[in-house]
Design a protein around this motif. Structure first.
Motif, PDB file in Angstrom:
ATOM      1  N   SER A 143       0.828  -1.212   0.000  1.00  0.00           N
ATOM      2  CA  SER A 143       0.000   0.000   0.000  1.00  0.00           C
ATOM      3  C   SER A 143       0.858   1.254   0.000  1.00  0.00           C
ATOM      4  CB  SER A 143      -0.950   0.002   1.202  1.00  0.00           C
ATOM      5  OG  SER A 143      -0.249   0.194   2.422  1.00  0.00           O
ATOM      6  N   ARG A 197       1.989   1.783  -3.528  1.00  0.00           N
ATOM      7  CA  ARG A 197       0.880   2.330  -4.309  1.00  0.00           C
ATOM      8  C   ARG A 197       0.671   3.809  -3.999  1.00  0.00           C
ATOM      9  NH1 ARG A 197      -2.817  -0.662  -2.512  1.00  0.00           N
ATOM     10  NH2 ARG A 197      -3.729   0.796  -1.018  1.00  0.00           N
ATOM     11  N   LYS A 198       0.754   4.166  -2.720  1.00  0.00           N
ATOM     12  CA  LYS A 198       0.542   5.563  -2.320  1.00  0.00           C
ATOM     13  C   LYS A 198       1.592   6.471  -2.950  1.00  0.00           C
ATOM     14  CE  LYS A 198       1.432   6.657   1.970  1.00  0.00           C
ATOM     15  NZ  LYS A 198       1.276   6.752   3.450  1.00  0.00           N
ATOM     16  N   ARG A 243       3.301   5.933  -5.661  1.00  0.00           N
ATOM     17  CA  ARG A 243       3.057   6.003  -7.116  1.00  0.00           C
ATOM     18  C   ARG A 243       1.916   6.967  -7.426  1.00  0.00           C
ATOM     19  NH1 ARG A 243      -0.744   3.856  -9.862  1.00  0.00           N
ATOM     20  NH2 ARG A 243      -1.288   2.217  -8.354  1.00  0.00           N
ATOM     21  N   GLU A 244       0.834   6.860  -6.675  1.00  0.00           N
ATOM     22  CA  GLU A 244      -0.322   7.723  -6.930  1.00  0.00           C
ATOM     23  C   GLU A 244      -0.002   9.183  -6.620  1.00  0.00           C
ATOM     24  OE1 GLU A 244      -3.319   5.870  -4.550  1.00  0.00           O
ATOM     25  OE2 GLU A 244      -3.884   4.443  -6.117  1.00  0.00           O
ATOM     26  N   MET A 262      -0.873   2.932 -12.901  1.00  0.00           N
ATOM     27  CA  MET A 262      -0.251   1.619 -12.789  1.00  0.00           C
ATOM     28  C   MET A 262       0.218   1.125 -14.150  1.00  0.00           C
ATOM     29  SD  MET A 262      -1.781  -1.899 -11.148  1.00  0.00           S
ATOM     30  CE  MET A 262      -1.995  -1.161  -9.533  1.00  0.00           C
ATOM     31  N   SER A 318       0.133  -4.952  -9.687  1.00  0.00           N
ATOM     32  CA  SER A 318      -1.075  -4.988  -8.871  1.00  0.00           C
ATOM     33  C   SER A 318      -0.927  -5.982  -7.725  1.00  0.00           C
ATOM     34  CB  SER A 318      -2.281  -5.361  -9.731  1.00  0.00           C
ATOM     35  OG  SER A 318      -3.456  -5.496  -8.943  1.00  0.00           O
ATOM     36  N   GLU A 361       1.405  -4.472  -5.090  1.00  0.00           N
ATOM     37  CA  GLU A 361       0.769  -3.398  -4.331  1.00  0.00           C
ATOM     38  C   GLU A 361      -0.332  -3.911  -3.401  1.00  0.00           C
ATOM     39  OE1 GLU A 361      -0.487  -0.254  -6.895  1.00  0.00           O
ATOM     40  OE2 GLU A 361       1.569   0.379  -7.387  1.00  0.00           O
ATOM     41  N   SER A 362      -0.852  -5.098  -3.666  1.00  0.00           N
ATOM     42  CA  SER A 362      -1.858  -5.697  -2.784  1.00  0.00           C
ATOM     43  C   SER A 362      -1.216  -6.545  -1.698  1.00  0.00           C
ATOM     44  CB  SER A 362      -2.828  -6.566  -3.592  1.00  0.00           C
ATOM     45  OG  SER A 362      -2.167  -7.704  -4.114  1.00  0.00           O
TER      46      SER A 362
END
Length: 283
Positions: A16, A19-20, A22-23, A29, A44, A47-48
């Motif tokens: 997570s 992912r944070k 990257r966002e 993605m 994916s 990131e999960s």
């Protein structure tokens, strides 16, 4: 890396955080996968938390995202390097994952702050007290399950003896100290044990007296675990449906404020020891 059957909370947290970052960099993605020579499905899964990732790849990805904080990057890389089993994995087949996530959280924290309202904190419980608490479970625990829960609870206390000393601050409401789980003798021994633990250099106990009146988040227990960098702090709290882990920056700031305000209404450590000592004599 092969997929994990059931990612731990810490493994999901690493994903997570990636992912944070990257966002926050404004990179989709799909674009990230293309630019980093991987595919969207693999990214994916990472990131999960379902797939592991190497520490070097973590550094490459985060560097590509333009993260400006080297300490944060290295903390994430260290999370990726973890490959061994923790002692709590011995219980994975017969105890709830949420309990094991708590053990993992305590193990990796650099400091802990907690508030307990109706129970003595788990890290400060005697075996007899813990058994009495577990015996109140509804539905009742089977003897074999009771032994496993009790064994885990006692092993959790070892974190206080860590070589890299873990600083622990416990805010305990007077109500918890007056609850006589297991009867008078068990309650008295529990209070004496807490007094001994309060003599540790890395343990601070502060009592929240009834006379303090109300205080923030008085309805339930809270554990704030400090990570190696502020971005990796975590709050563990219990709700009617079970344990919840929180890591959003706003939530973390709110809980730090809750702990600060609660501490302001508690006795200082010396007066708290005197209070516990007097209470033990009254039991």
């Amino acid at each position: 890396m092969p997929p994990r059957k059931a990612p731990t909370a810490r493994q999901r947290r690493l994903g997570s955080e990636l992912r944070k970052i990257r966002e926050q960099a404004g990179i989709s993605m799909t674009d990230a996968a293309s630019q980093l020579s991987t595919d969207r499905t693999n990214m994916s899964n990472v990131e999960s938390g379902r797939f592991g990732v190497s520490s070097e790849r973590v550094r490459t990805w985060v560097r590509h995202y333009g993260c400006p904080d080297p300490a944060y990057v290295e903390a994430l890389a260290a999370m990726a390097e973890e490959r061994g089993r923790g002692w709590w994995d011995d219980y994975r087949d017969d105890l709830p994952a949420s309990l094991l996530d708590l053990c993992e959280l305590e193990h990796h924290a650099v400091a802990l702050r907690s508030v307990q309202i109706m129970h003595v904190p788990g890290l400060l419980q005697t075996e007899d007290y813990a058994r009495a608490v577990f015996e109140e479970a509804v539905p009742p625990l089977r003897p074999v399950d009771l032994r496993r829960y009790l064994s885990l609870r006692m092993r959790r206390r070892d974190v206080l003896d860590r070589k890299d000393t873990l600083s622990c601050s416990f805010l305990i409401h007077e109500a918890a100290l007056r609850m006589r789980f297991g009867g008078r003798k068990v309650a008295a021994n529990q209070l004496d044990y807490m007094l001994k633990q309060s003599e540790r250099d890395n343990v601070t106990i502060r009592v929240i007296p009834f006379e303090a009146g109300g205080f923030p988040n008085a309805g339930g227990p809270t554990l704030y675990a400090y990570g190696p960098v502020p971005q990796l702090d975590t709050v563990h709290t219990d709700v009617p449906t079970g344990a919840v882990l929180l890591d959003a920056e706003t939530r973390l700031a709110n809980y730090r404020a809750v702990l600060d305000r609660t501490e302001e209404r508690s006795y200082d450590p010396e007066r708290s020891r005197d209070f516990i000592r007097e209470l033990a004599q009254q039991v």
